[in-house]
Scaffold this motif. Structure first.
Motif, mmCIF file in Angstrom:
data_model
loop_
_atom_site.group_PDB
_atom_site.id
_atom_site.type_symbol
_atom_site.label_atom_id
_atom_site.label_comp_id
_atom_site.label_asym_id
_atom_site.label_seq_id
_atom_site.Cartn_x
_atom_site.Cartn_y
_atom_site.Cartn_z
ATOM 1 N N LYS A 2 0.842 -1.197 0.000
ATOM 2 C CA LYS A 2 0.000 0.000 0.000
ATOM 3 C C LYS A 2 0.874 1.242 0.000
ATOM 4 C CE LYS A 2 -3.682 2.326 2.561
ATOM 5 N NZ LYS A 2 -4.558 2.305 3.762
ATOM 6 N N GLN A 3 0.518 2.207 -0.854
ATOM 7 C CA GLN A 3 1.298 3.428 -0.968
ATOM 8 C C GLN A 3 0.860 4.436 0.092
ATOM 9 O OE1 GLN A 3 3.958 3.694 -3.123
ATOM 10 N NE2 GLN A 3 3.485 1.543 -3.458
ATOM 11 N N HIS A 4 1.840 4.976 0.804
ATOM 12 C CA HIS A 4 1.566 5.944 1.858
ATOM 13 C C HIS A 4 1.401 7.337 1.256
ATOM 14 C CE1 HIS A 4 1.557 7.742 5.801
ATOM 15 N NE2 HIS A 4 2.609 8.495 5.525
ATOM 16 N N HIS A 5 0.408 8.067 1.698
ATOM 17 C CA HIS A 5 0.158 9.431 1.248
ATOM 18 C C HIS A 5 0.512 10.404 2.366
ATOM 19 C CE1 HIS A 5 -3.089 7.846 -1.770
ATOM 20 N NE2 HIS A 5 -1.854 7.535 -2.129
ATOM 21 N N GLY A 14 2.060 11.211 -3.017
ATOM 22 C CA GLY A 14 2.055 9.745 -3.028
ATOM 23 C C GLY A 14 2.421 9.236 -4.403
ATOM 24 N N LYS A 156 11.287 5.879 10.641
ATOM 25 C CA LYS A 156 9.956 5.509 11.104
ATOM 26 C C LYS A 156 9.955 4.985 12.536
ATOM 27 C CE LYS A 156 7.207 3.417 8.193
ATOM 28 N NZ LYS A 156 6.703 2.470 7.171
ATOM 29 N N ALA A 161 5.618 8.472 10.356
ATOM 30 C CA ALA A 161 5.412 7.652 9.159
ATOM 31 C C ALA A 161 5.564 8.440 7.867
ATOM 32 C CB ALA A 161 4.021 7.011 9.201
ATOM 33 N N ASP A 162 5.650 9.771 7.973
ATOM 34 C CA ASP A 162 5.644 10.623 6.780
ATOM 35 C C ASP A 162 7.060 10.840 6.242
ATOM 36 O OD1 ASP A 162 2.925 10.775 6.902
ATOM 37 O OD2 ASP A 162 2.870 12.725 7.888
ATOM 38 N N GLY A 191 6.471 1.494 -0.062
ATOM 39 C CA GLY A 191 5.256 2.247 0.169
ATOM 40 C C GLY A 191 5.491 3.720 0.418
#
Length: 275
Positions: A2-5, A14, A156, A161-162, A191
């Motif tokens: 899943k790609q993180h935005h 993203g 992280k 998480a960004d 991701g």
């Protein structure tokens, strides 16, 4: 995966979203200069329909020569960037070079950027990530892309998480870099949003003896290739007169050429991401 935005101002970054532009002069060359260039880049991006994060450095700590222009310094540089942010209405990305700079920079910048040479410095990476702001981590010219998940996990581990991962070319012998576009694919598998630094990728580190050289004529082709692979953002150093820029002129995009290049990149991005 899943790609993180990542939310920046009123848009998101993203790998599966329309690409964002990180752009501006390499170094802050003055207050009026920064405001004027930021306004021009902003207007171009509004015309083309590309979200912008303005980039410029208050200090270039890794100059080839001790005589190289470094910028206005932390306090004055952040004051100018804050004015750009307030008056031009654009988010800001800028480099931090030491843990002590993190707190004051985080009060101004929307994205903190870590220099490529420092990507393996665990205490530094975690100190930047602990600020809680989005971070753009540049991949060292000496690292393989499959080494970057370890750097990502360091960042992280702070609870932030960004984190973005940025490719800016890989050392290929002396005074030369090459772009391996597999790097973008490998790093995207984490991701994390992936950024392609189109202008530093054409640097010739130390190639002018006492200064860094570059081949700016290759920037459009590399940028098109990166967007064709699929990236979250494209990083470009943009200057109204690259031949007279105080830092990284040989690999900067001329402001007059930016709109045409962005229009092409957006067309490619639409085809690749189907939006």
């Amino acid at each position: 995966m899943k790609q993180h935005h990542i939310q920046i101002a009123d848009f998101k970054v993203g790998n599966d979203l329309p690409f964002v532009l990180f752009a501006g002069p390499c170094v802050i060359e003055g207050e009026d200069f920064s405001l004027d260039v930021a306004k021009q880049i902003r207007d171009i991006c509004l015309d083309v329909g590309v979200s912008l994060v303005f980039k410029s450095s208050f200090d270039k700590a890794n100059r080839t020569s001790v005589d190289g222009f470094r910028g206005p310094g932390l306090d004055e540089g952040l004051r100018i960037l804050q004015r750009v942010k307030d008056e031009v209405g654009v988010p800001i990305i800028t480099d931090v070079h030491t843990p002590e700079q993190v707190e004051p920079v985080a009060k101004v910048a929307d994205i903190l950027q870590t220099p490529a040479f420092l990507c393996r410095q665990t205490d530094f990476i975690t100190a930047v990530a602990k600020a809680g702001k989005p971070v753009n981590v540049k991949k060292g010219q000496f690292l393989a892309p499959w080494d970057m998940p370890h750097v990502l996990e360091k960042a992280k581990s702070t609870g932030n998480a960004d984190i973005m991962l940025c490719d800016r070319g890989t050392s290929f012998g002396y005074n030369n870099l090459v772009s391996d576009f597999r790097s973008l694919i490998v790093m995207a598998q984490t991701g994390a949003p992936v950024v392609f630094d189109a202008t530093h990728s054409v640097q010739q580190p130390g190639g002018l003896g006492g200064a860094t050289g570059g081949n700016r004529e290759y920037v459009p082709d590399l940028a098109r290739a990166a967007v064709a692979v699929g990236v979250a953002a494209v990083f470009m150093e943009v200057h109204p007169d690259p031949d007279h820029a105080k830092s990284d002129g040989p690999n900067s995009v001329a402001l007059a050429d930016l709109k045409g290049l962005l229009m092409t990149l957006k067309d490619i991005d639409k085809v690749v991401k189907k939006y």
